[in-house]
Design a protein around this motif. Sequence first.
Motif, PDB file in Angstrom:
ATOM      1  N   PRO A  30       0.831  -1.209   0.000  1.00 51.29           N
ATOM      2  CA  PRO A  30       0.000   0.000   0.000  1.00 51.29           C
ATOM      3  C   PRO A  30       0.863   1.256   0.000  1.00 51.29           C
ATOM      4  CG  PRO A  30       0.082  -0.921   2.195  1.00 51.29           C
ATOM      5  CD  PRO A  30       0.788  -1.913   1.306  1.00 51.29           C
ATOM      6  N   GLN A  31       0.266   2.353  -0.397  1.00 49.85           N
ATOM      7  CA  GLN A  31       0.990   3.614  -0.358  1.00 49.85           C
ATOM      8  C   GLN A  31       1.283   4.011   1.081  1.00 49.85           C
ATOM      9  OE1 GLN A  31      -0.856   6.728  -2.598  1.00 49.85           O
ATOM     10  NE2 GLN A  31       0.776   8.194  -2.237  1.00 49.85           N
ATOM     11  N   THR A  32       0.354   3.676   1.981  1.00 48.47           N
ATOM     12  CA  THR A  32       0.542   3.939   3.410  1.00 48.47           C
ATOM     13  C   THR A  32       0.079   2.725   4.199  1.00 48.47           C
ATOM     14  OG1 THR A  32       0.098   6.296   3.087  1.00 48.47           O
ATOM     15  CG2 THR A  32      -0.016   5.457   5.335  1.00 48.47           C
ATOM     16  N   PHE A  33       0.919   2.234   5.089  1.00 53.64           N
ATOM     17  CA  PHE A  33       0.536   1.104   5.916  1.00 53.64           C
ATOM     18  C   PHE A  33      -0.435   1.557   7.002  1.00 53.64           C
ATOM     19  CE2 PHE A  33       4.867   0.212   4.373  1.00 53.64           C
ATOM     20  CZ  PHE A  33       4.580  -0.918   3.616  1.00 53.64           C
ATOM     21  N   LYS A  34      -1.425   0.715   7.298  1.00 58.07           N
ATOM     22  CA  LYS A  34      -2.489   1.081   8.229  1.00 58.07           C
ATOM     23  C   LYS A  34      -1.952   1.497   9.590  1.00 58.07           C
ATOM     24  CE  LYS A  34      -6.883  -0.542  10.107  1.00 58.07           C
ATOM     25  NZ  LYS A  34      -7.863  -1.657  10.157  1.00 58.07           N
ATOM     26  N   ASP A  35      -0.929   0.783  10.091  1.00 52.20           N
ATOM     27  CA  ASP A  35      -0.371   1.106  11.409  1.00 52.20           C
ATOM     28  C   ASP A  35       0.481   2.376  11.395  1.00 52.20           C
ATOM     29  OD1 ASP A  35      -1.627  -1.123  12.313  1.00 52.20           O
ATOM     30  OD2 ASP A  35       0.187  -2.218  12.893  1.00 52.20           O
ATOM     31  N   PHE A  36       0.730   2.894  10.187  1.00 48.99           N
ATOM     32  CA  PHE A  36       1.572   4.098  10.077  1.00 48.99           C
ATOM     33  C   PHE A  36       0.867   5.157   9.208  1.00 48.99           C
ATOM     34  CE2 PHE A  36       4.473   0.650  11.044  1.00 48.99           C
ATOM     35  CZ  PHE A  36       5.302   1.200  12.014  1.00 48.99           C
ATOM     36  N   GLU A  37      -0.451   5.258   9.392  1.00 51.00           N
ATOM     37  CA  GLU A  37      -1.225   6.204   8.590  1.00 51.00           C
ATOM     38  C   GLU A  37      -0.864   7.650   8.917  1.00 51.00           C
ATOM     39  OE1 GLU A  37      -5.358   3.874   7.510  1.00 51.00           O
ATOM     40  OE2 GLU A  37      -5.261   5.048   9.362  1.00 51.00           O
ATOM     41  N   LYS A  38      -0.602   7.947  10.177  1.00 54.15           N
ATOM     42  CA  LYS A  38      -0.298   9.321  10.559  1.00 54.15           C
ATOM     43  C   LYS A  38       1.091   9.742  10.103  1.00 54.15           C
ATOM     44  CE  LYS A  38      -3.351   9.432  14.590  1.00 54.15           C
ATOM     45  NZ  LYS A  38      -3.455   9.645  16.062  1.00 54.15           N
ATOM     46  N   GLU A  39       2.029   8.829  10.150  1.00 52.91           N
ATOM     47  CA  GLU A  39       3.401   9.102   9.731  1.00 52.91           C
ATOM     48  C   GLU A  39       4.026   7.807   9.231  1.00 52.91           C
ATOM     49  OE1 GLU A  39       6.501  10.316   8.398  1.00 52.91           O
ATOM     50  OE2 GLU A  39       5.473  11.965   9.449  1.00 52.91           O
ATOM     51  N   SER A  40       4.482   7.819   7.996  1.00 54.97           N
ATOM     52  CA  SER A  40       5.013   6.582   7.399  1.00 54.97           C
ATOM     53  C   SER A  40       6.477   6.336   7.748  1.00 54.97           C
ATOM     54  CB  SER A  40       4.870   6.638   5.877  1.00 54.97           C
ATOM     55  OG  SER A  40       5.748   7.610   5.318  1.00 54.97           O
ATOM     56  N   GLN A  60       3.544  -0.312  -5.882  1.00 56.04           N
ATOM     57  CA  GLN A  60       3.094   0.534  -4.781  1.00 56.04           C
ATOM     58  C   GLN A  60       1.795   1.217  -5.189  1.00 56.04           C
ATOM     59  OE1 GLN A  60       7.221   2.440  -4.013  1.00 56.04           O
ATOM     60  NE2 GLN A  60       6.106   2.672  -2.085  1.00 56.04           N
ATOM     61  N   GLU A  61       0.721   0.895  -4.491  1.00 56.60           N
ATOM     62  CA  GLU A  61      -0.583   1.451  -4.829  1.00 56.60           C
ATOM     63  C   GLU A  61      -0.535   2.973  -4.764  1.00 56.60           C
ATOM     64  OE1 GLU A  61      -3.637  -0.279  -2.483  1.00 56.60           O
ATOM     65  OE2 GLU A  61      -3.078  -2.345  -2.965  1.00 56.60           O
ATOM     66  N   GLY A  62      -1.069   3.587  -5.789  1.00 56.17           N
ATOM     67  CA  GLY A  62      -1.089   5.037  -5.843  1.00 56.17           C
ATOM     68  C   GLY A  62       0.170   5.645  -6.426  1.00 56.17           C
ATOM     69  N   LYS A  63       1.231   4.820  -6.578  1.00 61.70           N
ATOM     70  CA  LYS A  63       2.492   5.335  -7.113  1.00 61.70           C
ATOM     71  C   LYS A  63       2.876   4.654  -8.427  1.00 61.70           C
ATOM     72  CE  LYS A  63       4.528   6.579  -2.634  1.00 61.70           C
ATOM     73  NZ  LYS A  63       5.720   6.443  -1.748  1.00 61.70           N
ATOM     74  N   ASP A  64       2.612   3.356  -8.497  1.00 60.24           N
ATOM     75  CA  ASP A  64       3.003   2.597  -9.687  1.00 60.24           C
ATOM     76  C   ASP A  64       1.784   2.147 -10.467  1.00 60.24           C
ATOM     77  OD1 ASP A  64       5.695   2.735  -8.928  1.00 60.24           O
ATOM     78  OD2 ASP A  64       5.488   0.976  -7.634  1.00 60.24           O
ATOM     79  N   GLN A  65       1.959   2.035 -11.766  1.00 60.01           N
ATOM     80  CA  GLN A  65       0.895   1.517 -12.615  1.00 60.01           C
ATOM     81  C   GLN A  65       0.864  -0.002 -12.500  1.00 60.01           C
ATOM     82  OE1 GLN A  65       1.216   2.735 -16.676  1.00 60.01           O
ATOM     83  NE2 GLN A  65      -0.671   1.738 -17.333  1.00 60.01           N
ATOM     84  N   TRP A  66      -0.347  -0.547 -12.399  1.00 63.84           N
ATOM     85  CA  TRP A  66      -0.462  -2.000 -12.251  1.00 63.84           C
ATOM     86  C   TRP A  66       0.060  -2.688 -13.513  1.00 63.84           C
ATOM     87  CZ3 TRP A  66      -1.468  -4.218  -7.783  1.00 63.84           C
ATOM     88  CH2 TRP A  66      -1.681  -5.601  -7.765  1.00 63.84           C
ATOM     89  N   CYS A  75      -4.324 -14.323  -8.267  1.00 64.63           N
ATOM     90  CA  CYS A  75      -3.565 -14.803  -7.108  1.00 64.63           C
ATOM     91  C   CYS A  75      -2.081 -14.886  -7.430  1.00 64.63           C
ATOM     92  CB  CYS A  75      -4.078 -16.171  -6.678  1.00 64.63           C
ATOM     93  SG  CYS A  75      -5.710 -16.113  -5.892  1.00 64.63           S
ATOM     94  N   SER A  76      -1.630 -14.119  -8.382  1.00 60.18           N
ATOM     95  CA  SER A  76      -0.245 -14.228  -8.828  1.00 60.18           C
ATOM     96  C   SER A  76       0.673 -13.210  -8.169  1.00 60.18           C
ATOM     97  CB  SER A  76      -0.179 -14.090 -10.349  1.00 60.18           C
ATOM     98  OG  SER A  76      -0.893 -12.953 -10.779  1.00 60.18           O
ATOM     99  N   PHE A  77       0.217 -12.578  -7.084  1.00 60.65           N
ATOM    100  CA  PHE A  77       1.081 -11.658  -6.361  1.00 60.65           C
ATOM    101  C   PHE A  77       0.786 -11.769  -4.866  1.00 60.65           C
ATOM    102  CE2 PHE A  77      -2.780  -9.364  -7.291  1.00 60.65           C
ATOM    103  CZ  PHE A  77      -3.066  -8.656  -6.143  1.00 60.65           C
ATOM    104  N   ALA A  78       1.758 -11.400  -4.066  1.00 63.94           N
ATOM    105  CA  ALA A  78       1.583 -11.360  -2.613  1.00 63.94           C
ATOM    106  C   ALA A  78       1.403  -9.907  -2.183  1.00 63.94           C
ATOM    107  CB  ALA A  78       2.783 -11.979  -1.912  1.00 63.94           C
ATOM    108  N   VAL A  79       0.804  -9.718  -1.030  1.00 65.89           N
ATOM    109  CA  VAL A  79       0.540  -8.374  -0.508  1.00 65.89           C
ATOM    110  C   VAL A  79       1.387  -8.165   0.746  1.00 65.89           C
ATOM    111  CG1 VAL A  79      -1.185  -6.796   0.400  1.00 65.89           C
ATOM    112  CG2 VAL A  79      -1.800  -8.389  -1.418  1.00 65.89           C
ATOM    113  N   GLY A  80       2.186  -7.108   0.736  1.00 62.37           N
ATOM    114  CA  GLY A  80       3.068  -6.825   1.864  1.00 62.37           C
ATOM    115  C   GLY A  80       2.467  -5.832   2.842  1.00 62.37           C
ATOM    116  N   ASN A  81       2.882  -5.931   4.087  1.00 61.09           N
ATOM    117  CA  ASN A  81       2.393  -5.020   5.114  1.00 61.09           C
ATOM    118  C   ASN A  81       3.459  -4.897   6.208  1.00 61.09           C
ATOM    119  OD1 ASN A  81       0.683  -3.313   6.494  1.00 61.09           O
ATOM    120  ND2 ASN A  81      -0.472  -4.955   7.474  1.00 61.09           N
TER     121      ASN A  81
END
Length: 250
Positions: A30-40, A60-66, A75-81
Amino acid sequence: MKKISVFTFMLAVTAVFGQKVSDYKYISIPQTFKDFEKESYGLDDSLAKALKSKGYVVVQEGKDQWPSEIEKNSCSFAVGNILNKSSFLRNKVELEFKDCKGNVVFSSKGSSNIKEYKEGYQDALKQSLISLPASNPMANLQVIKESPKENVVTKSEESSSAPVTENTSGKYTNGKVNLQKIQVDTNQFILADGGSSVPFAIFKTSSKKDVFRVKLSDGSYTIGYYENGNIVIDMPQSNGEFTKEVFSAK
């Protein structure tokens, strides 16, 4: 003997066997991780950079083109957090990757004695990345059931659109099940049950000629080898022993 066409594709049938994060080529963060929404604290960019250095293709969602070669709902990608696990005295994070079903395929914690938030979180992330393996995607295979006059078609993740060199495949049987050998590349082949879309076994080369590391459809690992033109698998038993299963060429 029959010719098999090998094409590219992004469906992860290896998910049937259970995947590791290194099985993936693509990672979405994600562009911003949920636990670090206020400050990345720059964690998103640092993670993306680290993943790329280990051979992953990062979106990176919001930064890179899919990427056009994969579907966003596949299901061909993993999601990082990155999770914030800090305590009163330490900055701590947990690096986590999940598959499309929400199953955790990798998790690692890191901590830092540095009290400043940005430097501390960056240091903790660095520690959590130590055990992250490099991308080494298996050829994700899907075997399409064969009709009497049609070829079996397999697809591999490693190329993008053009068919690769055709390979011949042979049929093998142990008297109980009929399997088809499909040569994926010089280092890997599968034995596929013609009546099922799930590979019976995946063979990968080892350091010894004609001896293979084998992953069975139930997720267990064993070895296989060639013997007098036959394919032999040491089949694991419930008592911890192994039995010799011989598949003869038809």
